[in-house]
Design a protein around this motif. Structure first.
Motif, short mmCIF file in Angstrom:
data_model
loop_
_atom_site.label_atom_id
_atom_site.label_comp_id
_atom_site.label_asym_id
_atom_site.label_seq_id
_atom_site.Cartn_x
_atom_site.Cartn_y
_atom_site.Cartn_z
N GLY A 100 63.87 -16.95 21.72
CA GLY A 100 64.19 -18.24 21.10
C GLY A 100 63.19 -19.33 21.48
N MET A 101 62.77 -19.34 22.73
CA MET A 101 61.78 -20.32 23.17
C MET A 101 60.43 -20.06 22.51
SD MET A 101 62.82 -20.52 27.22
CE MET A 101 61.60 -21.80 27.60
N ARG A 152 51.42 -38.63 15.50
CA ARG A 152 50.95 -38.13 14.20
C ARG A 152 49.65 -37.38 14.32
NH1 ARG A 152 47.83 -39.82 9.76
NH2 ARG A 152 47.05 -41.63 10.93
N LEU A 153 48.73 -37.87 15.19
CA LEU A 153 47.38 -37.30 15.27
C LEU A 153 47.23 -36.28 16.40
CD1 LEU A 153 45.30 -40.56 14.66
CD2 LEU A 153 45.92 -38.78 13.01
N ASN A 154 48.06 -36.37 17.41
CA ASN A 154 47.98 -35.42 18.52
C ASN A 154 49.40 -35.13 19.03
OD1 ASN A 154 46.88 -33.72 20.48
ND2 ASN A 154 46.59 -35.39 21.94
N PRO A 155 50.20 -34.45 18.21
CA PRO A 155 51.62 -34.27 18.57
C PRO A 155 51.80 -33.39 19.79
CG PRO A 155 51.05 -32.92 16.67
CD PRO A 155 49.86 -33.78 16.95
N ARG A 156 52.68 -33.82 20.66
CA ARG A 156 53.09 -33.01 21.79
C ARG A 156 54.39 -32.28 21.45
NH1 ARG A 156 52.41 -37.48 26.51
NH2 ARG A 156 53.09 -38.83 24.79
N PHE A 157 54.82 -31.43 22.37
CA PHE A 157 56.01 -30.63 22.05
C PHE A 157 57.23 -31.51 21.81
CE2 PHE A 157 59.64 -27.88 23.26
CZ PHE A 157 59.44 -26.88 22.33
N ARG A 158 57.35 -32.60 22.56
CA ARG A 158 58.48 -33.49 22.36
C ARG A 158 58.42 -34.16 21.00
NH1 ARG A 158 56.81 -38.04 26.85
NH2 ARG A 158 55.24 -39.16 25.62
N ASP A 159 57.20 -34.39 20.49
CA ASP A 159 57.06 -34.94 19.14
C ASP A 159 57.50 -33.92 18.10
OD1 ASP A 159 55.90 -37.36 20.13
OD2 ASP A 159 54.00 -36.30 20.37
N TYR A 160 57.19 -32.65 18.35
CA TYR A 160 57.64 -31.59 17.45
C TYR A 160 59.16 -31.53 17.41
CZ TYR A 160 59.24 -26.87 16.41
OH TYR A 160 59.95 -25.80 15.94
N ARG A 162 61.24 -33.97 18.04
CA ARG A 162 61.73 -35.15 17.33
C ARG A 162 61.56 -34.98 15.82
NH1 ARG A 162 58.46 -38.63 19.24
NH2 ARG A 162 59.66 -39.10 21.12
N HIS A 163 60.45 -34.36 15.42
CA HIS A 163 60.21 -34.14 13.99
C HIS A 163 61.25 -33.18 13.40
CE1 HIS A 163 58.10 -33.39 10.23
NE2 HIS A 163 58.16 -32.09 10.48
N ARG A 164 61.68 -32.19 14.18
CA ARG A 164 62.65 -31.23 13.69
C ARG A 164 63.96 -31.89 13.29
NH1 ARG A 164 64.97 -27.91 16.87
NH2 ARG A 164 65.40 -26.33 15.29
N VAL A 178 67.86 -32.12 23.86
CA VAL A 178 69.24 -31.67 24.06
C VAL A 178 69.71 -30.83 22.87
CG1 VAL A 178 71.63 -32.43 24.26
CG2 VAL A 178 69.84 -33.58 25.59
N PHE A 179 69.39 -31.27 21.68
CA PHE A 179 69.78 -30.52 20.48
C PHE A 179 69.14 -29.14 20.47
CE2 PHE A 179 69.51 -29.25 16.05
CZ PHE A 179 70.78 -29.55 15.57
N TRP A 180 67.86 -29.06 20.85
CA TRP A 180 67.18 -27.76 20.88
C TRP A 180 67.80 -26.84 21.93
CZ3 TRP A 180 62.99 -26.07 24.45
CH2 TRP A 180 62.45 -24.85 24.06
N ILE A 181 68.16 -27.38 23.08
CA ILE A 181 68.80 -26.58 24.13
C ILE A 181 70.14 -26.04 23.65
CG2 ILE A 181 69.84 -26.68 26.43
CD1 ILE A 181 67.64 -28.62 27.24
N VAL A 182 70.88 -26.87 22.91
CA VAL A 182 72.15 -26.41 22.34
C VAL A 182 71.90 -25.27 21.35
CG1 VAL A 182 74.09 -27.06 20.86
CG2 VAL A 182 73.35 -28.59 22.69
N GLU A 183 70.86 -25.39 20.54
CA GLU A 183 70.52 -24.32 19.61
C GLU A 183 70.21 -23.02 20.36
OE1 GLU A 183 68.44 -25.85 15.61
OE2 GLU A 183 67.36 -26.45 17.41
N LEU A 184 69.43 -23.13 21.44
CA LEU A 184 69.10 -21.95 22.24
C LEU A 184 70.36 -21.32 22.84
CD1 LEU A 184 65.87 -23.02 24.20
CD2 LEU A 184 66.04 -21.41 22.29
N ALA A 185 71.26 -22.17 23.34
CA ALA A 185 72.49 -21.66 23.96
C ALA A 185 73.36 -20.93 22.93
CB ALA A 185 73.26 -22.80 24.60
N LEU A 186 73.51 -21.50 21.74
CA LEU A 186 74.31 -20.86 20.70
C LEU A 186 73.65 -19.58 20.20
CD1 LEU A 186 75.48 -24.00 18.68
CD2 LEU A 186 76.81 -22.62 20.29
#
Length: 205
Positions: A100-101, A152-160, A162-164, A178-186
């Motif tokens: 998942g990661m 926008r020009l140099n996105p980091r993982f946290r920006d990715y 947020r974009h999701r 937090v939302f991504w961690i919940v997705e991983l847990a489920l």
């Protein structure tokens, strides 16, 4: 008067090699399952990371990944003769979590590579960002513009992350994470359920 001979424990003598052979077979089966399962989950996670964006529905995509990966691990355990055990469950959970990661890592790498390619084709964007950084000073509004351009020009993982969740609105840190961690847990929970359920099914003759 003849000496009494001690009884020969033939049953224990015969059981010892059989038990040792059973342990060796179990260890080989688990090792083979772990090797093939690692390869399978990795390939599946990479394929999921390259899936088109419209397919990657929030939450549902990770649930589908977990169910497919977990079911595959359970089926593989049946095929190689790896018996249901706590070790199999633990290793399966680690594989599902790592998979998942890796889905997120591959998805982020693709987006970052696409952005970098656009920047190389239009280097004036980076010059504009540097100028904006130099003139921003302590102005909160200008600082917000700088952060937006950096994302926008140099996105980091946290920006990715947020974009999701942007279709759900503007989420600030740490809620996208937090939302991504919940997705991983489920995904892990569904995958574990699928693995155990598949392993409990009788094998077809």
């Amino acid at each position: 008067m003849s000496d009494a001979t001690p009884p020969i424990e033939t049953s224990k003598t015969a059981e010892a090699p059989a038990a040792e052979n059973d342990r060796q077979q179990t260890a080989r089966a688990i090792s083979l399952w772990l090797l093939l399962g690692s390869i399978g989950v990795f390939v599946l996670s990479v394929a999921a990371g390259f899936a088109p964006a419209p397919i990657k529905r929030l939450l549902l995509f990770y649930l589908a990944f977990g169910l497919i990966a977990g079911g595959g691990l359970g089926r593989l355990a049946q095929e190689v003769g790896a018996r249901h055990s706590m070790l199999i469950v633990l290793l399966g959970n680690l594989l599902l979590l790592a998979g998942g990661m890796n889905v997120a890592r591959v998805s982020y790498d693709r987006i970052h590579a696409d952005v970098q390619e656009r920047v190389r084709q239009n280097p004036d964007n980076m010059l504009g960002l540097k100028l904006l950084e130099q003139t921003a000073g302590d102005d909160p509004e200008m600082q917000a513009r700088v952060r937006a351009e950096q994302a926008r020009l140099n996105p980091r993982f946290r920006d990715y992350l947020r974009h999701r969740v942007s279709p759900l609105g503007k989420w600030e840190r740490p809620w996208p994470l937090v939302f991504w961690i919940v997705e991983l847990a489920l995904s892990l929970a569904v995958g574990t359920w699928g693995m155990l359920r598949t392993m409990q099914r009788p094998t077809s003759s």
